[in-house]
Design a protein around this motif. Structure first.
Motif, PDB file in Angstrom:
ATOM      1  N   GLY A   9     -33.770  53.293 -20.217  1.00 13.21           N
ATOM      2  CA  GLY A   9     -32.852  52.679 -21.371  1.00 13.21           C
ATOM      3  C   GLY A   9     -32.076  53.537 -22.129  1.00 13.21           C
ATOM      4  N   CYS A  10     -32.436  53.467 -23.340  1.00 13.51           N
ATOM      5  CA  CYS A  10     -31.751  54.173 -24.461  1.00 13.51           C
ATOM      6  C   CYS A  10     -31.660  55.652 -24.059  1.00 13.51           C
ATOM      7  CB  CYS A  10     -32.524  54.029 -25.670  1.00 13.51           C
ATOM      8  SG  CYS A  10     -33.268  52.518 -26.112  1.00 13.51           S
ATOM      9  N   ALA A  15     -19.657  42.020 -20.905  1.00 13.57           N
ATOM     10  CA  ALA A  15     -19.144  43.144 -21.900  1.00 13.57           C
ATOM     11  C   ALA A  15     -20.096  43.338 -23.064  1.00 13.57           C
ATOM     12  CB  ALA A  15     -17.567  42.693 -22.140  1.00 13.57           C
ATOM     13  N   GLY A  16     -21.208  43.361 -22.942  1.00 10.14           N
ATOM     14  CA  GLY A  16     -22.145  43.567 -24.002  1.00 10.14           C
ATOM     15  C   GLY A  16     -22.429  45.172 -24.131  1.00 10.14           C
ATOM     16  N   TYR A  17     -23.633  45.349 -24.605  1.00  7.31           N
ATOM     17  CA  TYR A  17     -24.053  46.834 -24.838  1.00  7.31           C
ATOM     18  C   TYR A  17     -24.231  47.794 -23.966  1.00  7.31           C
ATOM     19  CZ  TYR A  17     -26.125  45.589 -29.622  1.00  7.31           C
ATOM     20  OH  TYR A  17     -26.037  45.334 -31.133  1.00  7.31           O
ATOM     21  N   ILE A  18     -24.816  47.256 -22.617  1.00  3.12           N
ATOM     22  CA  ILE A  18     -24.862  47.900 -21.533  1.00  3.12           C
ATOM     23  C   ILE A  18     -23.708  48.096 -20.824  1.00  3.12           C
ATOM     24  CG2 ILE A  18     -26.397  48.037 -19.118  1.00  3.12           C
ATOM     25  CD1 ILE A  18     -28.440  46.588 -20.643  1.00  3.12           C
ATOM     26  N   GLY A  19     -23.032  46.973 -20.668  1.00 11.12           N
ATOM     27  CA  GLY A  19     -21.792  47.202 -19.814  1.00 11.12           C
ATOM     28  C   GLY A  19     -20.944  48.040 -20.505  1.00 11.12           C
ATOM     29  N   LEU A  20     -20.716  48.135 -21.664  1.00 10.27           N
ATOM     30  CA  LEU A  20     -19.784  48.995 -22.174  1.00 10.27           C
ATOM     31  C   LEU A  20     -20.333  50.511 -22.292  1.00 10.27           C
ATOM     32  CD1 LEU A  20     -18.588  46.736 -25.254  1.00 10.27           C
ATOM     33  CD2 LEU A  20     -17.441  47.385 -23.062  1.00 10.27           C
ATOM     34  N   VAL A  69     -25.912  41.274 -17.989  1.00 13.59           N
ATOM     35  CA  VAL A  69     -25.538  39.952 -18.489  1.00 13.59           C
ATOM     36  C   VAL A  69     -26.694  39.507 -19.423  1.00 13.59           C
ATOM     37  CG1 VAL A  69     -24.176  39.162 -16.821  1.00 13.59           C
ATOM     38  CG2 VAL A  69     -26.601  38.744 -16.627  1.00 13.59           C
ATOM     39  N   GLY A  70     -27.487  40.538 -20.203  1.00 16.01           N
ATOM     40  CA  GLY A  70     -28.759  40.242 -20.805  1.00 16.01           C
ATOM     41  C   GLY A  70     -29.780  40.726 -20.196  1.00 16.01           C
ATOM     42  N   ARG A  71     -31.096  40.372 -21.297  1.00 11.81           N
ATOM     43  CA  ARG A  71     -32.212  40.560 -20.556  1.00 11.81           C
ATOM     44  C   ARG A  71     -33.123  39.461 -20.901  1.00 11.81           C
ATOM     45  NH1 ARG A  71     -33.181  46.127 -19.308  1.00 11.81           N
ATOM     46  NH2 ARG A  71     -35.358  45.692 -19.734  1.00 11.81           N
ATOM     47  N   THR A  72     -34.101  39.467 -20.024  1.00  8.36           N
ATOM     48  CA  THR A  72     -35.247  38.295 -20.002  1.00  8.36           C
ATOM     49  C   THR A  72     -36.575  38.923 -20.701  1.00  8.36           C
ATOM     50  OG1 THR A  72     -34.101  37.670 -18.218  1.00  8.36           O
ATOM     51  CG2 THR A  72     -36.014  36.486 -18.358  1.00  8.36           C
ATOM     52  N   PRO A  73     -37.210  38.202 -21.239  1.00 10.64           N
ATOM     53  CA  PRO A  73     -38.598  38.643 -21.721  1.00 10.64           C
ATOM     54  C   PRO A  73     -39.671  38.402 -20.703  1.00 10.64           C
ATOM     55  CG  PRO A  73     -37.972  36.807 -22.881  1.00 10.64           C
ATOM     56  CD  PRO A  73     -36.861  37.016 -21.902  1.00 10.64           C
ATOM     57  N   ASN A  74     -40.460  39.414 -20.639  1.00  9.12           N
ATOM     58  CA  ASN A  74     -41.515  39.784 -19.927  1.00  9.12           C
ATOM     59  C   ASN A  74     -42.863  39.009 -20.236  1.00  9.12           C
ATOM     60  OD1 ASN A  74     -40.412  41.521 -17.795  1.00  9.12           O
ATOM     61  ND2 ASN A  74     -40.872  43.392 -18.942  1.00  9.12           N
ATOM     62  N   THR A  75     -42.662  37.693 -19.815  1.00 11.93           N
ATOM     63  CA  THR A  75     -43.863  36.866 -20.280  1.00 11.93           C
ATOM     64  C   THR A  75     -44.650  36.176 -19.302  1.00 11.93           C
ATOM     65  OG1 THR A  75     -42.245  35.041 -20.941  1.00 11.93           O
ATOM     66  CG2 THR A  75     -43.020  36.588 -22.658  1.00 11.93           C
ATOM     67  N   THR A  76     -44.233  36.255 -18.050  1.00  8.36           N
ATOM     68  CA  THR A  76     -44.998  35.970 -16.940  1.00  8.36           C
ATOM     69  C   THR A  76     -45.855  36.559 -16.415  1.00  8.36           C
ATOM     70  OG1 THR A  76     -43.396  36.353 -15.386  1.00  8.36           O
ATOM     71  CG2 THR A  76     -43.099  34.104 -16.293  1.00  8.36           C
ATOM     72  N   GLY A  99     -27.114  47.708 -35.433  1.00 11.71           N
ATOM     73  CA  GLY A  99     -26.815  47.638 -33.739  1.00 11.71           C
ATOM     74  C   GLY A  99     -25.892  48.470 -33.691  1.00 11.71           C
ATOM     75  N   ILE A 100     -25.959  49.380 -32.765  1.00 15.39           N
ATOM     76  CA  ILE A 100     -25.106  50.281 -32.252  1.00 15.39           C
ATOM     77  C   ILE A 100     -24.769  50.517 -30.926  1.00 15.39           C
ATOM     78  CG2 ILE A 100     -24.706  52.813 -32.296  1.00 15.39           C
ATOM     79  CD1 ILE A 100     -27.095  52.888 -34.674  1.00 15.39           C
ATOM     80  N   VAL A 101     -23.573  50.671 -30.531  1.00 13.22           N
ATOM     81  CA  VAL A 101     -23.065  50.761 -29.236  1.00 13.22           C
ATOM     82  C   VAL A 101     -22.619  52.199 -29.170  1.00 13.22           C
ATOM     83  CG1 VAL A 101     -21.699  49.728 -27.424  1.00 13.22           C
ATOM     84  CG2 VAL A 101     -22.183  48.374 -29.394  1.00 13.22           C
ATOM     85  N   TYR A 102     -23.418  53.060 -28.212  1.00 13.17           N
ATOM     86  CA  TYR A 102     -22.966  54.243 -28.328  1.00 13.17           C
ATOM     87  C   TYR A 102     -21.596  54.910 -27.284  1.00 13.17           C
ATOM     88  CZ  TYR A 102     -27.232  54.293 -30.793  1.00 13.17           C
ATOM     89  OH  TYR A 102     -28.215  54.049 -31.691  1.00 13.17           O
TER      90      TYR A 102
END
Ligand code: NAI
Length: 462
Positions: free
Chosen positions: A48-49, A182-187, A267-274, A345-348
């Motif tokens: 990730g980051c 067109a969110g953080y990751i896409g950009l 398109v976003g992320r899903t919590p790992n709760t299963t 929040g920062i988009v790098y």
């Protein structure tokens, strides 16, 4: 089955989990931290980051050498790309930092367990690793993070249609990369591959990029990215994607299909709760998979806490870290606090986009009267010297009290500049406080001071 006992067991060694573990250990508790990956650090450090920032930096150097150095009077001859070396460097950065966490665990006497952890009742966690271990602990902190979300009709296919994980390691520069979202990751990752030579088309469902962010700032960002050559198709709902050989076809509702080499689904992320044993302690995630918690990270089950991407709020590493610290402090001493109004929040991208506090839209919706000060980097000496004059700083202050309510920056090193705004807001500063603070010359930070002056209509250099 091996049996172990600790005061606290943390499930997940990402920024939320490993920081919670260290803070709990600092406070004198015996701590275990379990992760199914051999390498500590979670998504942020492994996939990730950190690797994305390494590639952003390398690709920026490449683009600068190719397009910008000439204007500085630096001639470098033919600039070529050595992608394997770029990737190796990225991996070395990741290795150094993940090894660093292992050393921090050692220093703080935290026991790391490798394996899949599941809650097996109150105060009990089973780890399925090379061996099976049952850990008994008074407190359990869940910090299991998130995974890439998918959309209906789009299935991941090897590295042709994939998430950020694949896009961090493409073996060659795609000729045409389609980014969905067109969110953080896409950009960020769209920028990396665009700089390295790919044609990048970003398909976004909404009529704007960066949803949730201050609209004016997002529109300015869109203009700058378009100028750099990224193609945006807003209002595009992706309903399918297929792969045939090396080619992908992306189906967009109401327009012609797009053929490309690779597809990045962001398109976003899903919590790992299963599959973490929540049912054994009667914790029920909400409809979107988040674990409900109270103001002290306590779940519905006694002495079980949840932090980071699996609870409400932005999915950001530093938000998870703050929660990790506060949660550990709450467990050890009964008190811990996170100020959710001051999470940046920062988009790098290049330029970077950084924001903290309320957007104009949020203030308007809440009926809060505000004054606005804007100052462009174009009128800043340092930005001129850097030849990076795109962007601006915008400060929003309460119309009555002048308290700073939001700061939105697009411009060079915005990600570092925002720290001043966060600190100011944390201390309840007014825009006049920032305006009357001496800012060194010539620095980019002077734009912050000028924007604060502009709130009262008295900027100097415009
Ligand atoms: P995001 O939530 O930032 O953006 C997802 C975008 O996809 C939205 O604009 C949404 O409208 C769009 N979308 C959803 N469905 C679509 C469809 N069917 N067709 C077209 N567009 C569609 O999600 P992203 O970029 O995947 O990032 C995930 C998380 O990771 C974010 O919550 C972010 O906070 C975090 N992150 C943070 C970074 C940072 O701090 N610099 C870097 C990377 C990720």
């Amino acid at each position: 089955m091996a049996q172990q006992t600790h005061d606290v067991v943390v499930i997940g060694a990402g920024p939320g989990g490993y920081v919670a573990a260290i803070r709990a250990a600092q406070l004198g508790l015996s701590v275990a931290c379990v992760d199914r990956e051999k390498v500590l650090g979670g998504t942020c450090l492994r996939i990730g980051c950190i690797p994305s920032k390494a590639l952003l930096e390398s690709s920026e150097h490449y683009a600068a050498a190719k397009h910008d150095l000439k204007a500085h009077g630096v001639n470098v001859g033919e600039v070529t790309l050595d992608l394997p070396t770029m990737m190796k460097r990225k991996e070395a950065v990741v290795r150094q930092l993940t090894n660093g966490i292992a050393s921090l665990f050692k220093k703080n006497k935290i026991t790391a367990y490798e394996g899949r952890a599941r809650i097996a009742g109150l105060g009990k966690v089973i780890v399925e690793g090379a061996e099976r271990t049952e850990i008994t602990a008074k407190h359990i902190i869940l910090a299991t993070g998130s995974k890439p979300a998918t959309i209906k009709g789009v299935e991941f296919v090897a590295d042709r249609i994939g998430s950020s994980t694949e896009a961090l390691s493409y073996p060659e520069v795609p000729e045409h990369l389609v980014v969905i979202g067109a969110g953080y990751i896409g950009l960020e990752l769209g920028s990396v591959w665009q700089r390295l030579g790919a044609k990048v088309t970003v398909l976004e469902y909404l009529d704007r990029i960066l949803p949730g962010m201050d609209l004016e700032t997002a529109r300015e960002a869109e203009k700058v990215f378009k100028k750099q050559g990224i193609e945006f198709r807003l209002g595009s709902k992706v309903v399918g994607a297929t792969v045939e050989g090396n080619k992908c076809t992306v189906v967009v509702e109401g327009s012609a299909p797009i053929v490309c080499d690779r597809v990045l689904v962001s398109v976003g992320r899903t919590p790992n709760t299963t599959d973490i044993g929540l049912e054994t302690v009667n914790i029920v995630p909400d409809a979107r998979g988040y674990i409900p918690i109270d103001g002290h990270f306590a779940t519905a089950a006694p002495n079980i806490y949840a932090i980071g991407d699996i609870v409400r709020g932005p999915m950001l590493a530093h938000k998870a870290e703050e929660e990790g610290v506060a949660c550990a402090e709450h467990i050890a001493g009964g008190y811990g606090h996170v100020n959710y109004d001051c999470i940046p929040g920062i988009v790098y991208t290049h330029p970077e986009i950084a924001t903290v506090g309320k957007s104009e839209e949020q203030l308007t919706e809440a009926g809060i009267a505000y004054r606005k000060g804007v100052f462009p980097f174009m009128a800043n000496g340092r930005a001129k010297a850097l030849a990076q004059t795109d962007g601006r700083v915008k400060i929003l202050a309460d119309a009555k009290t002048d308290r700073v309510l939001g700061v939105h920056i697009i411009g060079p090193r915005a990600g570092d500049l925002i720290a001043e705004a966060v600190a100011a807001m944390e201390f309840g500063a007014s825009s006049e406080d920032i305006a009357r603070t001496c800012h060194a010359h010539p620095t980019l930070a002077e734009v912050m001071k000028e924007a604060a002056l502009a709130v009262a209509g008295r900027e100097i250099h415009m």
